[in-house]
Scaffold this motif. Sequence first.
Motif, PDB file in Angstrom:
ATOM      1  N   ARG A 304       0.827  -1.205   0.000  1.00 46.14           N
ATOM      2  CA  ARG A 304       0.000   0.000   0.000  1.00 46.14           C
ATOM      3  C   ARG A 304       0.861   1.254   0.000  1.00 46.14           C
ATOM      4  N   TYR A 307       1.994   1.880  -3.572  1.00 46.40           N
ATOM      5  CA  TYR A 307       0.938   2.440  -4.415  1.00 46.40           C
ATOM      6  C   TYR A 307       0.672   3.896  -4.050  1.00 46.40           C
ATOM      7  N   TRP A 323      -4.512   0.510  -3.946  1.00 49.96           N
ATOM      8  CA  TRP A 323      -4.228   1.074  -2.621  1.00 49.96           C
ATOM      9  C   TRP A 323      -5.437   0.931  -1.705  1.00 49.96           C
ATOM     10  N   GLU A 327      -7.329  -0.684   2.404  1.00 45.11           N
ATOM     11  CA  GLU A 327      -7.688   0.406   3.321  1.00 45.11           C
ATOM     12  C   GLU A 327      -8.973   0.055   4.068  1.00 45.11           C
TER      13      GLU A 327
END
Length: 385
Positions: A304, A307, A323, A327
């Motif tokens: 992540r 990205y 990404w 999340e």
Amino acid sequence: MEFDLSWVLLGLPLAFGLGWMASRFDLRQIRMENRQAPKAYFKGLNFLLNEQQDQAIDAFIEAVQNDPDTSELHFALGNLFRRRGEYERAVRVHEHLLSRGDLSQADRNRAQHALALDFLKAGLLDHAETALLKLEGTSFEAQARLALLANYERSRDWALAAEVAEKLDRADQGSFAPRLAHYLCEQAALLIAQNQWPEAASLLRQATEKSPESARARLDLAKLQDKMGQVNEAWQTLHEALDHTPAAIGLMAQPLADLALRCGRAQETLQLLQTRYASHPGLDLLDAVVTLSNAQSDGELSARDWYARHLEKVPSLVAATKWIAGEKLEHEQFHPQVQRALDHAAKPLLRYRCAACGFEAMQHFWQCPGCQAWDSYPPLRVEEL
């Protein structure tokens, strides 16, 4: 018996008069035919300029009937038939020209070339090949070889295509080394399918020698070496390819990362790809970096994080989609729906697009399935173009 001279004196004026009348008739007939032929010709030309091809053909046929020895009218008529898709009639016109004994050598070669084009357009590849081979050593030689090249590509006769490409390359008709490398790769693919791996490897090495900048030859060679259990050699082949074909790094990055993990060169390869990514950030290169970074126990950045860094450099919906996949959203119950919508929106951006005709595909092609152009697919996703 006495010869009467008076009959001779009377007959001479009569013979002269009859001869004069006959000559006047012939001249009048010739003038009439000469007037009719140009009139029909210009009428046909006028129809042709107005895109009235049916009327143009009728006018040219009339002109040919009035003056059957005019080769230019035959050529015009044959070309019109070919443009309309009436290939059989075009073939008859050009074969008639070739059967004429009074045709000059230049016009004979021209008719032979036109006949070959008729066969090509009609899809009669065997007849086209025979007609084109007869143009060797003529002023149409270069055009015939290019047509032969297209002919052999259509019939997928890669060995003969390679022979013609080499002739064109030696004749300074442009650089055909990249095309020749593709033909060798195609032959190698057939050998691989028959489990003739050493022979295929030999052809692929020839391809890299013929065209050092050929990304396909090195990629195919690395895949074959991997299949043969030569993992280190495959990694080395792709490592060298980065220097010879840096523009194609997006195609080579992920295979290189996979090989690096299996031959114990993950850290070395990660540093190499990070350096390349710093100067030329790309989606496929980024994915390879993430693959290697995740494999390192002491990786500085998570997937992540990579990205997120990419988004700082390039506004990318694809990177944003990847990404946000990890999340935690405020309304987490809607995450699957949001993720599905983003994946759907990003999917077309992951395609490759032909620069020649615009044909898009999820797979990278060396020869476009749409327009048959070679190397027309940039090694970039649609979002990066």
